[in-house]
Design a protein around this motif. Structure first.
Motif, PDB file in Angstrom:
ATOM      1  N   ASP A   1       0.834  -1.200   0.000  1.00 14.29           N
ATOM      2  CA  ASP A   1       0.000   0.000   0.000  1.00 14.29           C
ATOM      3  C   ASP A   1       0.872   1.255   0.000  1.00 14.29           C
ATOM      4  N   ASN A   2       0.244   2.404   0.146  1.00 14.80           N
ATOM      5  CA  ASN A   2       0.983   3.674   0.124  1.00 14.80           C
ATOM      6  C   ASN A   2       1.229   4.237   1.521  1.00 14.80           C
ATOM      7  N   GLU A   3       1.097   3.377   2.559  1.00 16.95           N
ATOM      8  CA  GLU A   3       1.409   3.798   3.918  1.00 16.95           C
ATOM      9  C   GLU A   3       2.903   3.635   4.175  1.00 16.95           C
ATOM     10  N   VAL A   4       3.465   4.485   5.015  1.00 16.03           N
ATOM     11  CA  VAL A   4       4.881   4.396   5.377  1.00 16.03           C
ATOM     12  C   VAL A   4       5.090   3.126   6.199  1.00 16.03           C
ATOM     13  N   ASP A   5       6.080   2.309   5.804  1.00 17.23           N
ATOM     14  CA  ASP A   5       6.268   1.021   6.452  1.00 17.23           C
ATOM     15  C   ASP A   5       7.305   1.073   7.572  1.00 17.23           C
ATOM     16  N   ARG A   6       7.671  -0.094   8.087  1.00 18.84           N
ATOM     17  CA  ARG A   6       8.612  -0.178   9.204  1.00 18.84           C
ATOM     18  C   ARG A   6      10.005   0.341   8.834  1.00 18.84           C
TER      19      ARG A   6
ATOM     20  N   ILE B   1      -6.573  -2.327  -7.624  1.00 18.70           N
ATOM     21  CA  ILE B   1      -6.235  -1.216  -6.741  1.00 18.70           C
ATOM     22  C   ILE B   1      -7.480  -0.848  -5.950  1.00 18.70           C
ATOM     23  N   SER B   2      -7.326  -0.727  -4.637  1.00 16.90           N
ATOM     24  CA  SER B   2      -8.459  -0.397  -3.776  1.00 16.90           C
ATOM     25  C   SER B   2      -8.157   0.862  -2.973  1.00 16.90           C
ATOM     26  N   GLU B   3      -9.098   1.806  -2.950  1.00 13.25           N
ATOM     27  CA  GLU B   3      -8.958   3.040  -2.188  1.00 13.25           C
ATOM     28  C   GLU B   3      -9.978   3.085  -1.065  1.00 13.25           C
ATOM     29  N   ASP B   4      -9.593   3.686   0.037  1.00 11.67           N
ATOM     30  CA  ASP B   4     -10.511   3.923   1.149  1.00 11.67           C
ATOM     31  C   ASP B   4     -10.561   5.428   1.391  1.00 11.67           C
ATOM     32  N   PRO B   5     -11.557   6.117   0.828  1.00 12.84           N
ATOM     33  CA  PRO B   5     -11.629   7.586   0.939  1.00 12.84           C
ATOM     34  C   PRO B   5     -11.800   8.080   2.368  1.00 12.84           C
ATOM     35  N   ASN B   6     -12.204   7.198   3.277  1.00 14.76           N
ATOM     36  CA  ASN B   6     -12.395   7.598   4.668  1.00 14.76           C
ATOM     37  C   ASN B   6     -11.154   7.364   5.528  1.00 14.76           C
ATOM     38  N   ARG B   7     -10.080   6.914   4.887  1.00 12.30           N
ATOM     39  CA  ARG B   7      -8.855   6.602   5.625  1.00 12.30           C
ATOM     40  C   ARG B   7      -7.677   7.344   5.016  1.00 12.30           C
ATOM     41  N   LYS B   8      -6.884   7.975   5.857  1.00 17.53           N
ATOM     42  CA  LYS B   8      -5.713   8.713   5.408  1.00 17.53           C
ATOM     43  C   LYS B   8      -4.440   8.031   5.889  1.00 17.53           C
ATOM     44  N   THR B   9      -3.390   8.119   5.077  1.00 17.85           N
ATOM     45  CA  THR B   9      -2.095   7.596   5.498  1.00 17.85           C
ATOM     46  C   THR B   9      -1.427   8.612   6.422  1.00 17.85           C
ATOM     47  N   SER B  10      -0.304   8.238   7.003  1.00 15.05           N
ATOM     48  CA  SER B  10       0.429   9.149   7.886  1.00 15.05           C
ATOM     49  C   SER B  10       0.948  10.364   7.131  1.00 15.05           C
ATOM     50  N   ARG B  11       0.993  10.293   5.793  1.00 20.40           N
ATOM     51  CA  ARG B  11       1.443  11.414   4.972  1.00 20.40           C
ATOM     52  C   ARG B  11       0.254  12.240   4.457  1.00 20.40           C
ATOM     53  N   GLY B  12      -0.956  11.885   4.902  1.00 17.99           N
ATOM     54  CA  GLY B  12      -2.136  12.650   4.530  1.00 17.99           C
ATOM     55  C   GLY B  12      -2.764  12.269   3.203  1.00 17.99           C
ATOM     56  N   GLU B  13      -2.332  11.152   2.599  1.00 20.38           N
ATOM     57  CA  GLU B  13      -2.898  10.705   1.329  1.00 20.38           C
ATOM     58  C   GLU B  13      -4.079   9.759   1.575  1.00 20.38           C
ATOM     59  N   ILE B  14      -4.944   9.624   0.584  1.00 22.12           N
ATOM     60  CA  ILE B  14      -6.017   8.632   0.660  1.00 22.12           C
ATOM     61  C   ILE B  14      -5.378   7.246   0.671  1.00 22.12           C
ATOM     62  N   TYR B  15      -5.774   6.417   1.636  1.00 25.30           N
ATOM     63  CA  TYR B  15      -5.185   5.081   1.736  1.00 25.30           C
ATOM     64  C   TYR B  15      -5.512   4.276   0.484  1.00 25.30           C
ATOM     65  N   THR B  16      -4.463   3.759  -0.148  1.00 22.47           N
ATOM     66  CA  THR B  16      -4.596   2.989  -1.383  1.00 22.47           C
ATOM     67  C   THR B  16      -3.754   1.729  -1.267  1.00 22.47           C
TER      68      THR B  16
END
Length: 281
Positions: free
Chosen positions: A34-39, A81-96
């Protein structure tokens, strides 16, 4: 057979020498990345996920990124590809995220593996790919061509620095691992129905011997997470050895949250690096 299952069979049979029936295959869905910052304080751009969507169709699933053909266990036959418009990543992007549908041919040899997937033991996954761009989130410098002064995980202007992976050139494989770099990567609910954990820690559909094997594997996963969590490793591991399956699952979830908040540092000492090689996948 409903239309959804029929569609899945048609897609997976593009990779088989003969058409397989629903009873012959085991199908499961997995979040690959996904586009979230990882470990490791890295993340994929949405553009990178779109490219990986194309490249991962047909890619094999193995264990611990070991390239031996004997470890081949499943294959991706479809991606989305799946998006969750109600969820944001730690960088402020739509979780994808990038999801894949994988299949295995049911055999006596992989019967226990299928039970482990259904039981939630074999769950976490990690991908292997090549990126031509590793941009610093602070200054935009491609770290593959030139270094920059910003350190992963450190804050600059109130935001943690990370590396953004882009310009994907190839995708190699995906693996079942104990501790993936990406927190959210792993098997999702099984397409054809999945057994749940009972309150007492037993697993529906599994005999005592199988439950014992699943519990042992779960303890190994928790042990690795205890190491990555840091302090009191021996104490945490000792406590985990005495837990039931349900307690281990809850403990594992808490350890994953802690590892997410405290990623592996950019630079480790020689002893730490050697120790980590034994635990991190």
């Amino acid at each position: 057979m409903d239309s959804n299952n029929k569609d899945k069979l048609e897609k997976l049979n593009k990779f088989t020498r003969r058409n397989l029936s629903e009873d012959e295959v085991y199908i499961f869905d997995v979040v690959l990345c996904d586009n979230e910052v990882d470990r490791d304080c890295e993340c994929f751009s949405v553009k990178a996920l779109e490219k990986l969507k194309e490249l991962f169709v047909g890619k094999t699933g193995i264990f611990d990124h070991n390239p031996k053909s004997s470890g081949q266990t499943a294959r991706i036959f479809d991606t989305q590809i799946s998006e969750d418009p109600n969820r944001k990543t730690s960088r402020g992007e739509i979780y994808t995220c990038l999801k894949g549908s994988a299949y295995m041919v049911r055999t006596a040899a992989n019967e226990d593996l299928i039970k482990e997937i259904d039981g939630g033991i074999k769950k976490e996954v990690s991908i292997s790919c090549s990126a031509a761009s590793r941009k610093c989130s602070v200054c935009g410098q491609n770290r593959l061509s030139k270094s920059c002064p910003h350190k992963k995980g450190k804050e600059y202007g109130g935001k943690k620095a990370c590396i953004i992976l882009d310009d994907i050139t190839d995708a190699y494989e995906w693996s079942f691992v104990a501790v993936p770099a990406q927190i959210n990567a792993g098997v999702t609910k099984k397409s054809y129905g999945q057994p749940e954990y009972e309150s007492g820690g037993e697993i529906n559909g599994c005999d005592n011997e199988t439950v014992e094997k699943l519990c042992d594997n779960l303890k190994k996963d928790v042990s690795r997470l205890c190491f990555l969590a840091g302090e009191n490793y021996k104490l945490l591991k000792s406590a985990a050895d005495k837990m039931s399956v349900s307690e281990l699952l809850e403990f594992k979830s808490e350890l994953e949250k802690k590892c997410r908040k405290n990623p592996v540092p950019d630079i480790l000492s020689g002893d730490e690096e050697e120790s980590l090689k034994s635990f991190r996948m």
